[in-house]
Design a protein around this motif. Structure first.
Motif, PDB file in Angstrom:
ATOM      1  N   LYS A  47       0.753  -1.116  -0.032  1.00 38.26           N
ATOM      2  CA  LYS A  47      -0.124  -0.122  -0.101  1.00 38.26           C
ATOM      3  C   LYS A  47       1.043   1.197   0.234  1.00 38.26           C
ATOM      4  O   LYS A  47       2.020   1.186   0.443  1.00 38.26           O
ATOM      5  N   TYR A  48       0.129   2.274  -0.372  1.00 41.62           N
ATOM      6  CA  TYR A  48       0.997   3.375  -0.431  1.00 41.62           C
ATOM      7  C   TYR A  48       0.464   4.410   0.770  1.00 41.62           C
ATOM      8  O   TYR A  48      -0.540   4.307   1.194  1.00 41.62           O
ATOM      9  N   GLU A  49       1.529   5.302   1.336  1.00 42.94           N
ATOM     10  CA  GLU A  49       1.342   5.954   2.378  1.00 42.94           C
ATOM     11  C   GLU A  49       0.834   7.150   1.891  1.00 42.94           C
ATOM     12  O   GLU A  49       0.576   7.719   0.779  1.00 42.94           O
ATOM     13  N   ILE A  67      -7.805   3.310  -4.645  1.00 46.77           N
ATOM     14  CA  ILE A  67      -8.123   3.965  -3.337  1.00 46.77           C
ATOM     15  C   ILE A  67      -9.651   3.283  -3.177  1.00 46.77           C
ATOM     16  O   ILE A  67     -10.494   3.423  -3.881  1.00 46.77           O
ATOM     17  N   PRO A  68      -9.672   2.803  -1.905  1.00 45.16           N
ATOM     18  CA  PRO A  68     -11.104   2.076  -1.471  1.00 45.16           C
ATOM     19  C   PRO A  68     -12.302   2.916  -1.723  1.00 45.16           C
ATOM     20  O   PRO A  68     -12.266   4.067  -1.431  1.00 45.16           O
ATOM     21  N   GLY A  69     -13.183   2.459  -2.555  1.00 50.54           N
ATOM     22  CA  GLY A  69     -14.449   3.072  -2.657  1.00 50.54           C
ATOM     23  C   GLY A  69     -14.491   3.877  -3.987  1.00 50.54           C
ATOM     24  O   GLY A  69     -15.373   4.305  -4.323  1.00 50.54           O
ATOM     25  N   VAL A  70     -13.258   4.109  -4.732  1.00 50.78           N
ATOM     26  CA  VAL A  70     -13.404   4.788  -5.669  1.00 50.78           C
ATOM     27  C   VAL A  70     -13.100   3.942  -7.072  1.00 50.78           C
ATOM     28  O   VAL A  70     -12.297   3.070  -7.114  1.00 50.78           O
ATOM     29  N   PRO A  71     -14.144   3.957  -7.767  1.00 53.97           N
ATOM     30  CA  PRO A  71     -14.172   3.047  -9.216  1.00 53.97           C
ATOM     31  C   PRO A  71     -12.553   3.364  -9.961  1.00 53.97           C
ATOM     32  O   PRO A  71     -12.327   4.503  -9.939  1.00 53.97           O
ATOM     33  N   THR A  72     -12.279   2.357 -10.418  1.00 52.65           N
ATOM     34  CA  THR A  72     -10.965   2.313 -11.501  1.00 52.65           C
ATOM     35  C   THR A  72     -11.741   2.707 -12.769  1.00 52.65           C
ATOM     36  O   THR A  72     -12.990   2.730 -12.999  1.00 52.65           O
ATOM     37  N   ALA A  73     -10.967   3.066 -13.940  1.00 48.04           N
ATOM     38  CA  ALA A  73     -11.365   3.493 -15.215  1.00 48.04           C
ATOM     39  C   ALA A  73     -12.071   2.259 -15.750  1.00 48.04           C
ATOM     40  O   ALA A  73     -12.702   2.326 -16.816  1.00 48.04           O
ATOM     41  N   SER A  74     -11.770   0.879 -15.240  1.00 49.73           N
ATOM     42  CA  SER A  74     -12.421  -0.320 -15.565  1.00 49.73           C
ATOM     43  C   SER A  74     -13.407  -0.588 -14.979  1.00 49.73           C
ATOM     44  O   SER A  74     -14.160  -1.701 -15.426  1.00 49.73           O
ATOM     45  N   ASN A  82      -4.372   2.802   3.325  1.00 50.87           N
ATOM     46  CA  ASN A  82      -5.104   1.782   2.964  1.00 50.87           C
ATOM     47  C   ASN A  82      -5.284   2.000   1.282  1.00 50.87           C
ATOM     48  O   ASN A  82      -6.312   1.904   0.700  1.00 50.87           O
ATOM     49  N   ASN A  83      -4.039   2.642   0.603  1.00 53.40           N
ATOM     50  CA  ASN A  83      -4.296   2.995  -0.632  1.00 53.40           C
ATOM     51  C   ASN A  83      -3.254   1.954  -1.449  1.00 53.40           C
ATOM     52  O   ASN A  83      -2.271   1.992  -1.106  1.00 53.40           O
ATOM     53  N   TYR A  84      -3.935   1.224  -2.439  1.00 45.87           N
ATOM     54  CA  TYR A  84      -3.167   0.128  -2.957  1.00 45.87           C
ATOM     55  C   TYR A  84      -2.365   0.458  -4.124  1.00 45.87           C
ATOM     56  O   TYR A  84      -2.765   1.287  -4.722  1.00 45.87           O
ATOM     57  N   ASN A  85      -1.743  -0.527  -4.312  1.00 43.44           N
ATOM     58  CA  ASN A  85      -0.564  -0.278  -5.676  1.00 43.44           C
ATOM     59  C   ASN A  85      -1.430  -0.736  -7.150  1.00 43.44           C
ATOM     60  O   ASN A  85      -1.560  -1.798  -7.489  1.00 43.44           O
ATOM     61  N   GLY A  86      -1.913   0.293  -7.772  1.00 43.39           N
ATOM     62  CA  GLY A  86      -2.630   0.242  -8.999  1.00 43.39           C
ATOM     63  C   GLY A  86      -1.698  -0.554 -10.107  1.00 43.39           C
ATOM     64  O   GLY A  86      -2.262  -1.169 -10.912  1.00 43.39           O
TER      65      GLY A  86
END
Length: 497
Positions: free
Chosen positions: A322-324, A346-353, A365-369
């Motif tokens: 995860k990113y800080e 980012i949790p709750g934020v839809p990806t472009a897909s 809790n921001n994950y590696n895209g």
């Protein structure tokens, strides 16, 4: 080939093997389809590439072990291991610089990269055995021998690059029968890497001045891959002239270009694109089960829980990496859009897909895209995270940024290569670019990629000011030697030569 005591401890194994091709296509290699070196018929020079396949299989099986990412990618203050309830020692390593030399993953990094070194050593030895049977005047096989040596040498140099930047003084294993395991000082290892890359370039000069995706064995490393590792090494040595020279060679070839879609660069459409200088290749052959040439849990361990809105399908992995929040905020304040959307989940934020991370929106809790594969790109019938995706290792974007920095440090303008990277990211151009601006660009462009940011902080002397508050000190520049290695290899405790 017999293993001496050192190698038996260093790399647990009973019989050393080289991967053998299961068919003619480079990617269609079963890492388990192996043959004892002593059974090889070296008179069959048509099979000379088979030991080189073994070197690539070793990279896939070892460099792409998930524990390497767990430790290597979380050293720079921007990313952390992602969990404290499992593999908590990794968070101590990366977030607070509390090193435990008995941590199994630390030993794993050491062992996996030396496994690659040892496999490349054996590959070069096997190639020499084939060379003895190349007839006079057989120019094609002579050229193949030279090219294949260059490939193995480049892979080995890259493995040493990972070892020296994480452990500092390390053993240069010239061959697998070596009996002196005294470590070499950092500068000596860097000189060795640069020399190996230059030798590899000479070996591949007449055969592979092309992109990896243009190689007969598609995706194999080329002359320009060696040039990139040389440029990276020169940058650490502050040898700005060579950093510029080798990055110029890649740029001036006009063979490489940035993949226009940064989002898909790290996904299926971007596999072995014209930006790639080195990738670990993966395929599931379009099937949800059965034959698979892959990287075990490399992608899966970093996957967060996801749901695809259109289908209702859920998928995910172990939830590491995860990113800080501070880095995400820094990127947002820079006005990042393209790279922001791609790099962060980012949790709750839809990806472009159209996939949404269903993990809790907690701090950190921001994950590696960059390790994320959308549901709509997954092989039908599977929801395994990243199952059919390649691991990106070396990219042309970094070549451009190396070139920009080297030019500025050499008193020239670095605007042109710098602009290329920012243009793709839809960031405003900057004229009269400075070293600090280039370092910031590297921080964003290369986030979560092979320890790039941490290496930058150390080589520029910025580590203390950036990481000091987290517990970093100059004495913690490199990890300690794994306790298992110290116990079994007395030479490691000698002063480096």
């Amino acid at each position: 080939m017999k293993l001496n005591k050192f190698l038996a401890y260093l790399i647990p194994a009973t019989v050393f093997t080289l991967g053998m091709a299961s068919c003619s296509d480079f990617i269609d290699i079963d890492p388990e389809n192996q043959q004892d070196v002593e059974a090889v018929d070296y008179t069959k020079t048509a099979q000379m590439y088979e030991p080189v396949v073994g070197a690539y299989s070793s990279v896939r099986a070892n460099a792409a072990h998930w524990a390497n990412s767990l430790l290597l990618f979380s050293r720079d203050g921007d990313m952390w291991s992602g969990r404290t309830d499992d593999q908590g020692a990794a968070a101590e390593f990366g977030r607070f610089y509390n090193y435990n030399n008995g941590f199994w993953a630390l030993n794993n990094v050491w062992v996996t990269f030396y496994t690659i070194v040892r496999n490349c050593n054996a590959t070069l030895e096997a190639l020499d055995n084939y060379k003895a049977h190349i007839a006079a005047g057989d120019n094609q096989n002579a050229a193949n021998y030279s090219q294949y040596c260059g490939e193995a040498r480049t892979i080995r140099a890259w493995a040493y690059y990972q070892l020296v930047n994480n452990f500092g003084p390390v053993v240069i294993l010239e061959n697998n029968n070596q009996t002196d395991f005294t470590r070499t000082k950092v500068e000596g290892v860097l000189n060795y890497i640069l020399s190996e890359c230059e030798t590899a370039m000479a070996e591949m000069e007449g055969t592979s001045k092309c992109r990896p995706n243009q190689m007969p064995h598609k995706g194999a490393v080329t002359y320009y891959t060696a040039a990139m590792v040389a440029a990276q090494t020169a940058l650490i040595q502050q040898n700005w002239a060579k950093a510029e020279q080798y990055s110029d060679a890649i740029i001036n070839s006009k063979l490489f270009s940035l993949y226009p879609d940064f989002y898909n660069l790290f996904k299926i459409p971007g596999k072995l694109c014209d930006e790639s200088l080195f990738e670990i290749q993966v395929t599931d052959f379009g099937n949800p089960s059965g034959d698979y040439v892959g990287v075990d849990q490399w992608f899966n361990f970093a996957g967060c829980s996801m749901k695809n809105d259109a289908s209702g399908k859920t998928f995910g992995g172990w939830g590491f990496m995860k990113y800080e929040d501070s880095f995400v905020e820094w990127a947002k304040n820079r006005g990042e859009t393209v790279r922001f959307e791609t790099s962060f989940i980012i949790p709750g934020v839809p990806t472009a897909s159209g996939d949404v991370c269903t993990a809790a929106a907690n701090a950190g809790n921001n994950y590696n895209g960059k390790g994320y594969l959308p549901y709509d790109q997954m092989t039908a019938g599977t929801t395994s995270w990243g199952r059919n995706n390649n691991v990106r290792v070396l990219r042309y974007a970094e070549v451009l940024l190396i070139n920009a920095e080297a030019k500025v440090r050499n008193g020239k303008s670095g605007d042109a290569p710098f602009k290329e990277v920012r243009t793709r990211a839809k960031m405003a151009p900057i004229t009269g670019v400075t070293v600090d601006q280039i370092l910031d660009e590297r921080r964003m462009e290369l986030c979560s990629e092979w320890c790039a940011r941490y290496i930058d902080l150390v080589r520029t002397g910025k580590a203390a000011s950036v990481l000091g508050a987290k517990g970093w000190t100059a004495e913690k520049t490199y990890w300690p030697l794994p306790s298992t290695q110290i116990e079994n290899i007395p030479d490691l405790q000698k002063d480096p030569k």
